[in-house]
Enzyme design. Structure first.
Site, mmCIF file in Angstrom:
data_model
loop_
_atom_site.group_PDB
_atom_site.id
_atom_site.type_symbol
_atom_site.label_atom_id
_atom_site.label_comp_id
_atom_site.label_asym_id
_atom_site.label_seq_id
_atom_site.Cartn_x
_atom_site.Cartn_y
_atom_site.Cartn_z
ATOM 1 N N SER A 1 0.831 -1.202 0.000
ATOM 2 C CA SER A 1 0.000 0.000 0.000
ATOM 3 C C SER A 1 0.866 1.253 0.000
ATOM 4 O O SER A 1 0.584 2.217 -0.728
ATOM 5 C CB SER A 1 -0.917 0.018 1.223
ATOM 6 O OG SER A 1 -1.588 -1.201 1.385
ATOM 7 N N ASP A 2 1.923 1.242 0.804
ATOM 8 C CA ASP A 2 2.799 2.407 0.903
ATOM 9 C C ASP A 2 3.513 2.671 -0.415
ATOM 10 O O ASP A 2 3.584 3.818 -0.881
ATOM 11 C CB ASP A 2 3.833 2.190 2.007
ATOM 12 C CG ASP A 2 3.203 2.156 3.389
ATOM 13 O OD1 ASP A 2 2.424 3.065 3.691
ATOM 14 O OD2 ASP A 2 3.489 1.239 4.152
ATOM 15 N N VAL A 3 4.077 1.625 -1.005
ATOM 16 C CA VAL A 3 4.830 1.821 -2.245
ATOM 17 C C VAL A 3 3.898 2.251 -3.378
ATOM 18 O O VAL A 3 4.220 3.157 -4.158
ATOM 19 C CB VAL A 3 5.594 0.538 -2.616
ATOM 20 C CG1 VAL A 3 6.267 0.681 -3.978
ATOM 21 C CG2 VAL A 3 6.640 0.225 -1.551
ATOM 22 N N GLY B 1 2.960 5.821 -2.847
ATOM 23 C CA GLY B 1 4.084 6.664 -3.222
ATOM 24 C C GLY B 1 4.196 6.834 -4.719
ATOM 25 O O GLY B 1 4.442 7.943 -5.226
#
Length: 406
Positions: free
Chosen positions: A168-170, A173
């Site tokens: 989710s973070d990548v 980003g």
């Protein structure tokens, strides 16, 4: 060491992983990223570990190359004024604060865009800037669960599983870097800014787009299946004589070649298997027949056979194999972190541009390493900087407490 975003100044106050990943990609493309951190501890990710190399977190290093670190105390009015000075001279401001904190500090997008019309304001959050849950904190695990991603991940008939990386973070980003880059085009042409609203949930919903579309079009609600319930058949992993590999049969012509290559030509002649709809209807039978055949030879043998037939396949590689994969090495996907004697690596951004013939790869910054340098660039005199350090409004690399505040 240029790039299409050379000359772009980014003030980044985000912490953890999604925001720093976004600003790292912008830095990789040439932007000057000023990473603003809190006194003492800095970005939360500085303390994510083990593993640590010395006192440095491998997680932190993986998302913070090509940046400069400035420490500003936003609880001090002069610290807050210092940040506003930096923002006023920046092209992009990035944040992942709680909305209430932003408003209390006059750093919300309405206020800053009114004061600085040229500014691209990138807001990163768990669930977005509007809606009933806009104020909820968001982390990768919660986004994977809420988006439905976990509901389709895991072994068949097993409990739902998180994809075991910061997906989710990548993804968030990447989405933020894409949107900011698009906004920069208009900013450079028209001199106006924009509001970029990116959330973990929205990014994971984008990952789930084909599954959501299929469900809304009438497909049964999916469940964990070990990756065996793709829209395509055959499209999954199989156990060869020694290890697992995946096989991806993408069209009808490929299916016929596949059957011949693995020694099951009769399947290619069956009228009920001539198209993907038929193969899906008989998926369980096919998986049994193909699985039994694949189990008779080693994975390396099947790789050679299937490559000759033009059938996509791959070993299910462990990380020890990934980091020595000949294609990974040929593409120079692993970047040794400067100054660590090879003990730390980050992963190269997933794009290549002719305008950046040599990859940008400066070491992640120490906490407050560039405070004095950046403030001097923004017109602060030596005496003003010294006074701000003395009152605790800012910290430089020598004055900070290197221990994490619990």
């Amino acid at each position: 060491m240029g790039g299409p975003l050379t000359g772009l100044k980014v003030v980044d106050t985000t912490t953890s992983y999604a925001g720093p990943t976004a600003s790292m990609y912008l830095a990789d493309l040439g932007a000057d990223v000023i990473k603003v951190e809190r006194p003492g501890a800095g970005d939360d990710a500085r303390w994510w570990g083990p593993p640590f190399v010395g006192s440095a977190s491998a997680w932190f290093a993986s998302a913070n190359r090509n940046k400069r670190s400035v420490v500003i105390n936003l609880r001090d009015p002069e610290g807050l004024a210092t940040l506003r000075t930096l923002i006023g001279k920046a092209d992009v401001f990035m944040e992942n604060f709680n909305p209430g904190k932003l408003e209390a500090l006059d750093l919300d997008h309405e206020r800053l865009r009114a004061d600085f019309p040229h500014l691209i304001y990138c807001a990163m959050s768990g669930f977005g800037l509007d809606g009933p849950d806009r104020t909820l904190p968001g982390y990768d695990l919660a986004a994977q669960a809420r988006s439905g991603l976990m509901s389709v991940t895991g072994a068949k008939a097993d409990s739902p599983q998180r994809v075991s990386t910061a997906l989710s973070d990548v993804m968030t980003g990447m989405c933020a870097a894409l949107a900011v880059s698009a906004a920069v085009v208009r900013q450079r042409e028209e001199g106006v800014g924009d509001l970029v609203d990116v959330s973990l949930l929205d990014a994971d919903l984008a990952v789930m787009a084909p599954r959501i579309a299929a469900y809304l079009a009438g497909e049964p609600e999916p469940a964990p299946s070990g990756g065996a319930d793709s829209v395509l058949a055959v499209y999954q992993s199989f156990s060869a004589a020694d290890r697992d590999l995946v096989i991806a049969v993408g069209n009808d012509a490929m299916w016929r070649r596949f059957c011949v290559a693995i020694g099951l030509p009769d399947l290619a002649e069956r009228a009920d298997l001539v198209d993907n709809a038929g193969r899906r209807a008989h998926r369980e039978e096919l998986v049994g027949l193909v699985g039994a055949r694949i189990a008779t030879r080693t994975a390396a043998e099947w790789q050679r056979v299937l490559a000759d037939a033009g059938i996509p396949c791959s070993l299910v590689q462990r990380l020890s194999e990934v980091v020595t994969d000949r294609q990974v090495l040929a593409r120079e996907n692993l970047l040794a972190v400067p100054g660590t004697d090879g003990a730390m690596c980050s992963v190269r951004s997933p794009f290549r541009l002719d305008s950046i013939p040599e990859v940008r790869n400066t070491r992640f910054p120490d906490l407050g390493e560039h405070t004095v340098e950046v403030l001097a660039e923004h017109g602060f005199s030596k005496s003003e900087i010294a006074r701000l350090i003395e009152r605790g409004a800012i910290e430089d690399g020598d004055s900070k407490d290197t221990e994490c505040d619990e």
